[in-house]
Design an enzyme around this catalytic site. Structure first.
Site, PDB file in Angstrom:
ATOM      1  N   ARG A 116       0.695  -1.222   0.069  1.00 20.10           N
ATOM      2  CA  ARG A 116      -0.160   0.050  -0.143  1.00 20.10           C
ATOM      3  C   ARG A 116       0.793   1.276  -0.160  1.00 20.10           C
ATOM      4  O   ARG A 116       0.593   2.145  -0.624  1.00 20.10           O
ATOM      5  CB  ARG A 116      -0.797  -0.089   1.063  1.00 20.10           C
ATOM      6  CG  ARG A 116      -1.790   1.294   1.298  1.00 20.10           C
ATOM      7  CD  ARG A 116      -2.563   1.174   2.707  1.00 20.10           C
ATOM      8  NE  ARG A 116      -3.414   2.792   2.509  1.00 20.10           N
ATOM      9  CZ  ARG A 116      -2.985   3.775   3.074  1.00 20.10           C
ATOM     10  NH1 ARG A 116      -1.793   4.046   3.422  1.00 20.10           N
ATOM     11  NH2 ARG A 116      -3.926   4.978   3.078  1.00 20.10           N
ATOM     12  N   ARG A 194      -2.415  -9.847   9.709  1.00 21.14           N
ATOM     13  CA  ARG A 194      -1.734  -9.510   8.405  1.00 21.14           C
ATOM     14  C   ARG A 194      -0.469  -8.953   8.662  1.00 21.14           C
ATOM     15  O   ARG A 194      -0.226  -8.329   9.744  1.00 21.14           O
ATOM     16  CB  ARG A 194      -2.753  -8.587   7.621  1.00 21.14           C
ATOM     17  CG  ARG A 194      -3.429  -7.449   8.393  1.00 21.14           C
ATOM     18  CD  ARG A 194      -4.327  -6.577   7.742  1.00 21.14           C
ATOM     19  NE  ARG A 194      -4.005  -6.140   6.301  1.00 21.14           N
ATOM     20  CZ  ARG A 194      -4.782  -6.318   5.368  1.00 21.14           C
ATOM     21  NH1 ARG A 194      -6.123  -6.405   5.648  1.00 21.14           N
ATOM     22  NH2 ARG A 194      -4.390  -5.926   4.030  1.00 21.14           N
ATOM     23  N   ASP A 313     -13.824   5.078   1.951  1.00 18.31           N
ATOM     24  CA  ASP A 313     -14.225   4.450   3.319  1.00 18.31           C
ATOM     25  C   ASP A 313     -15.019   5.326   4.024  1.00 18.31           C
ATOM     26  O   ASP A 313     -15.793   4.676   4.940  1.00 18.31           O
ATOM     27  CB  ASP A 313     -12.979   4.014   3.844  1.00 18.31           C
ATOM     28  CG  ASP A 313     -12.205   2.782   3.573  1.00 18.31           C
ATOM     29  OD1 ASP A 313     -12.757   2.225   2.343  1.00 18.31           O
ATOM     30  OD2 ASP A 313     -11.114   2.312   4.055  1.00 18.31           O
ATOM     31  N   ALA A 326     -10.581  -0.145  -1.929  1.00 17.39           N
ATOM     32  CA  ALA A 326      -9.511   0.939  -2.755  1.00 17.39           C
ATOM     33  C   ALA A 326     -10.123   1.340  -4.016  1.00 17.39           C
ATOM     34  O   ALA A 326     -10.204   2.403  -4.542  1.00 17.39           O
ATOM     35  CB  ALA A 326      -8.291   0.687  -2.761  1.00 17.39           C
TER      36      ALA A 326
HETATM   37  C1  LIG Z   1      -2.608   4.097   7.641  1.00 19.76           C
HETATM   38  C2  LIG Z   1      -3.396   3.050   6.717  1.00 19.76           C
HETATM   39  C3  LIG Z   1      -2.834   1.702   6.340  1.00 19.76           C
HETATM   40  C4  LIG Z   1      -3.777   0.933   5.292  1.00 19.76           C
HETATM   41  N1  LIG Z   1      -3.340  -0.370   5.085  1.00 19.76           N
HETATM   42  C5  LIG Z   1      -4.027  -1.156   4.344  1.00 19.76           C
HETATM   43  C6  LIG Z   1      -3.653  -2.355   3.932  1.00 19.76           C
HETATM   44  O1  LIG Z   1      -2.668  -2.494   4.131  1.00 19.76           O
HETATM   45  N2  LIG Z   1      -4.471  -3.120   3.018  1.00 19.76           N
HETATM   46  C7  LIG Z   1      -5.677  -2.337   2.789  1.00 19.76           C
HETATM   47  O2  LIG Z   1      -6.418  -3.178   2.029  1.00 19.76           O
HETATM   48  N3  LIG Z   1      -6.069  -1.291   3.099  1.00 19.76           N
HETATM   49  C8  LIG Z   1      -5.334  -0.698   3.779  1.00 19.76           C
HETATM   50  N4  LIG Z   1      -5.918   0.767   4.405  1.00 19.76           N
HETATM   51  C9  LIG Z   1      -6.997   1.163   3.784  1.00 19.76           C
HETATM   52  C10 LIG Z   1      -7.214   1.498   2.486  1.00 19.76           C
HETATM   53  O3  LIG Z   1      -6.235   2.448   2.026  1.00 19.76           O
HETATM   54  C11 LIG Z   1      -8.661   1.926   2.252  1.00 19.76           C
HETATM   55  O4  LIG Z   1      -9.442   0.946   2.676  1.00 19.76           O
HETATM   56  C12 LIG Z   1      -9.031   2.293   0.906  1.00 19.76           C
HETATM   57  O5  LIG Z   1      -7.845   2.653  -0.121  1.00 19.76           O
HETATM   58  C13 LIG Z   1      -9.973   3.499   0.569  1.00 19.76           C
HETATM   59  O6  LIG Z   1      -9.251   4.627   1.052  1.00 19.76           O
HETATM   60  P1  LIG Z   1      -9.831   5.960   1.625  1.00 19.76           P
HETATM   61  O7  LIG Z   1      -8.752   7.198   0.894  1.00 19.76           O
HETATM   62  O8  LIG Z   1     -11.169   6.123   1.539  1.00 19.76           O
HETATM   63  O9  LIG Z   1      -9.363   5.807   3.173  1.00 19.76           O
HETATM   64  P2  LIG Z   1      -7.714   5.756   3.723  1.00 19.76           P
HETATM   65  O10 LIG Z   1      -6.809   5.098   2.884  1.00 19.76           O
HETATM   66  O11 LIG Z   1      -7.982   5.439   5.398  1.00 19.76           O
HETATM   67  O12 LIG Z   1      -7.398   7.347   3.633  1.00 19.76           O
HETATM   68  C14 LIG Z   1      -8.187   8.772   4.323  1.00 19.76           C
HETATM   69  C15 LIG Z   1      -7.237   9.687   4.702  1.00 19.76           C
HETATM   70  O13 LIG Z   1      -7.671  10.663   5.461  1.00 19.76           O
HETATM   71  C16 LIG Z   1      -7.003  11.228   6.359  1.00 19.76           C
HETATM   72  N5  LIG Z   1      -7.911  12.041   7.496  1.00 19.76           N
HETATM   73  C17 LIG Z   1      -8.517  11.475   8.442  1.00 19.76           C
HETATM   74  N6  LIG Z   1      -8.956  12.427   9.264  1.00 19.76           N
HETATM   75  C18 LIG Z   1      -8.512  13.668   8.702  1.00 19.76           C
HETATM   76  C19 LIG Z   1      -8.709  15.031   9.231  1.00 19.76           C
HETATM   77  N7  LIG Z   1      -9.667  15.165  10.045  1.00 19.76           N
HETATM   78  N8  LIG Z   1      -8.276  15.754   8.291  1.00 19.76           N
HETATM   79  C20 LIG Z   1      -7.362  15.673   7.235  1.00 19.76           C
HETATM   80  N9  LIG Z   1      -7.279  14.614   6.837  1.00 19.76           N
HETATM   81  C21 LIG Z   1      -7.846  13.452   7.453  1.00 19.76           C
HETATM   82  C22 LIG Z   1      -6.173  10.003   6.772  1.00 19.76           C
HETATM   83  O14 LIG Z   1      -4.918  10.643   7.742  1.00 19.76           O
HETATM   84  C23 LIG Z   1      -5.963   9.408   5.578  1.00 19.76           C
HETATM   85  O15 LIG Z   1      -4.552   9.597   4.852  1.00 19.76           O
HETATM   86  C24 LIG Z   1      -5.051   1.410   5.124  1.00 19.76           C
HETATM   87  C25 LIG Z   1      -5.373   2.833   5.413  1.00 19.76           C
HETATM   88  C26 LIG Z   1      -4.741   3.721   6.096  1.00 19.76           C
HETATM   89  C27 LIG Z   1      -5.253   4.920   6.764  1.00 19.76           C
END
Ligand SMILES: Cc1cc2nc3c(=O)[nH]c(=O)nc-3n(C[C@H](O)[C@H](O)[C@H](O)COP(=O)(O)OP(=O)(O)OC[C@H]3O[C@@H](n4cnc5c(N)ncnc54)[C@H](O)[C@@H]3O)c2cc1C
Length: 430
Positions: A116, A194, A313, A326
């Protein structure tokens, strides 16, 4: 007929629509990229103070593979992904139930799986290369809107926009502040241990029980037992190993990507299994204990005033067995960028309603697909084999082109809303 703007890059800031995106995960970054490509002005606000290589294995289906390829990222992403031509699935005794073969391309595009952190870095750098401002170290604490604009308060500063996108992940603050929902996750009854690690450093290549994972380049193996499934793969020619093992777990701790798992607990799950399972699991220097929680589907992803919306998410978390969390997060942003372009600045709220109408049922269907795959493996009859235990690759899911689809259906969706008023989408009956 294909829309003339399909796969085209619009002139910079040509729509005059300003989009503020909260969160630079895959949802936020993909939304930023496609919004710039469609001529919108974009600002991304991210809580992390610096880009960190977090997480372990993540997968993108060919529904999003085709988008990465359209963005010209294949040559950067493919070398850091695992290259898997087959998946061998065993029962707990180690008897082979099926060998599922994969072609390099599915439905005309690649499937990308890898670390990731490494994949996130490619998208992060690409977003920056398009001239998008990404402000790190930003904590967004307020969301609000009036008739003509929406705004956030980040680190105490108010920032205005035409549209605000909450892409702040599974524990979204936007979900509570914008939609007024208390976040009440329920235990799903399952958890995943994991890990991702350097296979050579950990001696995977020197143990006769595990060397098959590195000897001939990348490999992909699975074991299914009563209410347990374990998947392991190697990447970069067998150099890096990852494993995930999903098992029953009623413990009530918060979901976290960094809560450490105890190896003695991990090994208990595979007691009496094919000895290769314990040998593989024990090679990891550490692992994460990730509780899988359920959230009921939100009835809407849009604020009352209509200018603030949730994607990824924050709007719709996924079970890992869908391998689509993702990918669906990315599809959200692609569809939104197209809808805003077609609607224009004065109709941004109509664009957002049409976006939800286009996305809602597809997302729910993909979520339910994850439950079906989990049940297929966890509730498999002892005699199940062959196609009954193979990972499905449905065309409706993986053959989809979210950009093209948005151009095809936007006008009808917007017309229905304009003529009939906006109704919240219904959940599909499966
Ligand atoms: C640290 C981490 C590790 C992960 N590892 C895996 C993995 O190994 N395998 C897997 O399948 N999925 C993983 N995931 C989840 C995966 O990335 C998500 O399920 C998917 O990619 C959907 O992404 P998203 O952008 O909706 O959410 P996310 O990837 O969770 O991104 C959300 C972002 O919003 C930011 N954020 C949160 N609150 C605030 C705020 N108040 N102000 C500003 N920014 C904020 C967070 O820091 C984060 O960068 C991980 C997520 C994170 C955060």
């Amino acid at each position: 007929m294909v829309h003339p703007n399909y796969a085209q890059v619009a002139p910079r800031n040509s729509t005059g629509i300003k989009v503020v995106i909260v969160g630079a995960g895959f949802a936020g970054l993909a939304c930023a990229i496609e919004c710039v490509r469609k001529g919108h002005e974009v600002l991304v606000l991210e809580k992390f103070k610096a880009l960190k290589s977090l997480g372990d294995i993540i997968s993108f289906g060919s529904n999003v593979g085709r988008i990465f390829e359209r963005w010209g990222l294949h040559d950067q992403i493919w070398p850091i992904c695992n290259h898997l031509s087959e998946l061998t699935i065993h029962n707990s005794k180690g008897e082979i139930l099926t060998v599922q073969h994969f072609t390099e391309m599915r439905y005309g595009a690649h499937n990308y799986s890898g670390h990731r952190g490494a994949l996130h870095e490619v998208l992060f750098n690409y977003t920056k290369s398009l001239g998008v401002e990404i402000r790190l170290g930003q904590d967004v604490t307020e969301y609000d809107e009036d008739e003509g604009r929406a705004w956030v308060v980040s680190n105490g500063e108010r920032i205005d926009a035409d549209v605000v996108v909450g892409a702040d992940g599974v524990r979204s603050r936007a979900r509570t502040l914008v939609l007024g929902y208390d976040d009440k996750p329920k235990s799903s009854g399952y958890a995943v241990y994991r890990a991702w690690f350097d296979a050579y450093e950990q001696g995977v290549d020197r143990d006769p029980l595990t060397d098959f994972m590195c000897k001939n380049g990348d490999a992909f193996y699975g074991w299914i037992g009563p209410d347990v499934h374990m998947l392991t793969s190697t990447a970069r020619g067998g150099r890096f190993m990852s494993w995930v093992i999903t098992h029953k777990d009623e413990a009530d701790i918060e979901e976290s990507w960094s809560f450490p798992g105890k190896m003695e607990d991990v090994l208990k799950v595979v007691e009496g299994y094919d000895p290769r399972c314990a040998a593989i699991l024990a090679k990891a220097p550490s692992c994460v204990d990730w509780k899988i929680v359920y959230r009921d589907p939100l009835p809407t992803w849009i604020s009352k005033g209509g200018r603030i919306l949730l994607i990824g998410d924050a709007a719709h978390p996924f079970l890992p067995t869908s391998a689509q969390g993702a990918s669906q997060a990315i599809e959200d942003g692609i569809t939104l960028a197209v809808a805003l372009q077609l609607a224009g600045k004065d109709n941004a709220r109509l664009a957002i309603q049409a976006w939800e109408k286009i996305r809602y049922q597809r997302v729910r269907r993909a979520q339910l697909f994850g439950e079906q795959v989990r049940d297929m493996w966890h509730k498999a009859k002892p005699e199940a084999k062959g196609a009954e235990v193979e990972m499905p690759s449905p065309e409706w899911l993986l053959g989809h082109d979210s950009e093209r689809h948005a151009y095809e259906v936007y006008e009808d969706a917007a017309r229905e809303i304009s003529e009939g008023g906006y109704r919240l989408p219904e959940l599909p009956v499966m």
